[in-house]
Design an enzyme around this catalytic site. Structure first.
Site, short mmCIF file in Angstrom:
data_model
loop_
_atom_site.label_atom_id
_atom_site.label_comp_id
_atom_site.label_asym_id
_atom_site.label_seq_id
_atom_site.Cartn_x
_atom_site.Cartn_y
_atom_site.Cartn_z
N ASP A 134 0.80 -1.35 -0.07
CA ASP A 134 0.02 0.06 0.05
C ASP A 134 0.91 1.29 0.01
O ASP A 134 2.16 1.32 0.39
CB ASP A 134 -0.86 -0.07 1.19
CG ASP A 134 -0.19 -0.30 2.57
OD1 ASP A 134 0.91 -0.26 2.43
OD2 ASP A 134 -0.88 -0.56 3.43
N ASN A 174 -7.06 -2.15 14.51
CA ASN A 174 -8.34 -2.57 14.25
C ASN A 174 -8.57 -3.63 13.25
O ASN A 174 -9.81 -3.84 12.64
CB ASN A 174 -9.29 -1.18 13.40
CG ASN A 174 -8.80 -0.89 12.12
OD1 ASN A 174 -7.70 -1.45 11.64
ND2 ASN A 174 -9.34 -0.06 11.44
N HIS A 188 -7.06 -4.11 10.40
CA HIS A 188 -6.69 -3.92 8.98
C HIS A 188 -5.56 -4.51 8.52
O HIS A 188 -4.45 -4.72 9.44
CB HIS A 188 -6.83 -2.12 8.62
CG HIS A 188 -5.51 -1.53 8.92
ND1 HIS A 188 -5.58 -0.49 9.73
CD2 HIS A 188 -4.20 -1.53 8.67
CE1 HIS A 188 -4.59 0.20 9.88
NE2 HIS A 188 -3.77 -0.81 9.46
N GLU A 190 -9.63 -1.32 5.40
CA GLU A 190 -10.17 -1.10 6.73
C GLU A 190 -11.51 -2.27 6.86
O GLU A 190 -11.89 -2.74 5.98
CB GLU A 190 -10.69 0.34 6.62
CG GLU A 190 -9.45 1.34 6.55
CD GLU A 190 -8.71 1.71 7.73
OE1 GLU A 190 -8.55 0.48 8.58
OE2 GLU A 190 -7.88 2.56 7.88
C1 GLP Z 1 -0.27 0.66 8.61
C2 GLP Z 1 0.13 -0.06 7.52
C3 GLP Z 1 -0.16 -1.60 7.66
C4 GLP Z 1 0.38 -2.16 8.90
C5 GLP Z 1 -0.28 -1.36 9.90
C6 GLP Z 1 0.59 -1.57 11.46
O1 GLP Z 1 -1.61 1.47 8.66
N1 GLP Z 1 -0.79 0.35 6.17
O2 GLP Z 1 0.38 -2.22 6.43
O3 GLP Z 1 0.46 -3.29 8.77
O4 GLP Z 1 -0.27 0.11 9.76
O5 GLP Z 1 1.75 -0.89 11.51
P1 GLP Z 1 2.72 -1.20 12.68
O6 GLP Z 1 3.42 -2.21 12.32
O7 GLP Z 1 3.47 0.14 12.76
O8 GLP Z 1 1.92 -1.31 13.76
#
Ligand code: GLP
Length: 256
Positions: free
Chosen positions: A74, A149, A151, A156
């Protein structure tokens, strides 16, 4: 839901060591067997240590990386590639440039792709991205984090199981969580993103979900307690994938 294969490590560091070793073994094997390997990459805090160790291992072992390609889950939208908060810059800094610097045949411009957050036509960009993944022969191993959440990528709650790469609106909870990269200022966080869909992710031949820290324990507990997949927790749609593993540290694992 039964969390199929899960590995729990005492600390974030030992988790990253294990994941980097796992990924590297797969890359080596894939490159030896078919001459190519497509790694699906994730951003966020969780994979940072994994990329660092992966680069260290590769710098010692010096494999030929001309057959390696990477595609990312993404990217924020809209965002310039020069923006330090873009996932493009994250990947350049953490993986692509360090790999290119090793002169092992990895050329980011040719072998690394990520949705363009500066695309004038985001719909066309999503179609281009899906076509690129198909042209590469699909993703061999997709690395994933998980949002608080539930995702995955930027899919989402409510994301359809058969969704493909598309432009999405971020939820308040994700904007709040990601504002930590913007000095806590929610208004600076982009409101949209281009993300591989759940269907796109499910097409990968193998999925690896990483989670670290106490803030991930509640969502993993929820996931484990679900009787079946629900759109409200997008990660639940991935649990039925035939080749999925969870790599967790002790703090995140809680009761999983
Ligand atoms: C972001 C990314 C996700 C990621 C998530 C968790 O929103 N788009 O791909 O898995 O956050 O991130 P973190 O590893 O910083 O908790």
């Amino acid at each position: 839901m039964i969390i199929p294969s899960h590995h729990v490590y005492a600390t974030y560091d030992t988790l990253c060591d294990a994941v980097a070793t796992y990924i590297y073994t797969n890359i080596r094997h894939g490159l030896q067997k078919t001459g190519t390997f497509v790694l699906g990459c994730a951003t966020g805090s969780t994979p940072e240590g994994v990329y660092e160790r992966l680069v260290q291992t590769i710098s010692k072992d010096k494999p030929d990386l001309s057959g390696l390609s990477t595609v990312n889950l993404d990217e924020y939208f809209p965002i310039q590639r020069t923006d330090p908060q873009s996932y493009y810059q994250f990947m350049m800094k953490r993986l692509w440039e360090p790999l290119a610097d090793l002169s092992l045949g990895f050329v980011p411009d040719r072998q690394a792709d990520i949705p363009r957050g500066d695309a004038p036509d985001p719909v066309a960009e999503c179609a281009r991205y899906e076509a690129r993944i198909r042209a590469l022969g699909g993703v061999d191993l997709q690395l994933l984090g998980i949002g608080v959440n539930g995702h995955v990528g930027f899919n989402e709650p409510g994301s359809p199981t058969d969704s493909r790469t598309r432009l999405v609106d971020l939820t308040e909870s994700t904007i709040r969580a990601n504002s930590r990269f913007y000095q806590g200022d929610k208004t600076k966080v982009p409101r949209q993103a281009i993300t591989m869909g759940i269907g796109t992710i499910l097409d990968a031949r193998e999925l690896l979900i990483l989670a670290s820290g106490k803030n991930k324990a509640p969502i993993l507990d929820k996931l484990a307690a679900l009787p079946h997949a629900i759109p409200d927790i997008p990660a639940s749609a991935l649990v039925g994938h035939p080749h999925i593993s969870f790599f967790l540290d002790q703090d995140a694992a809680h009761s999983v």
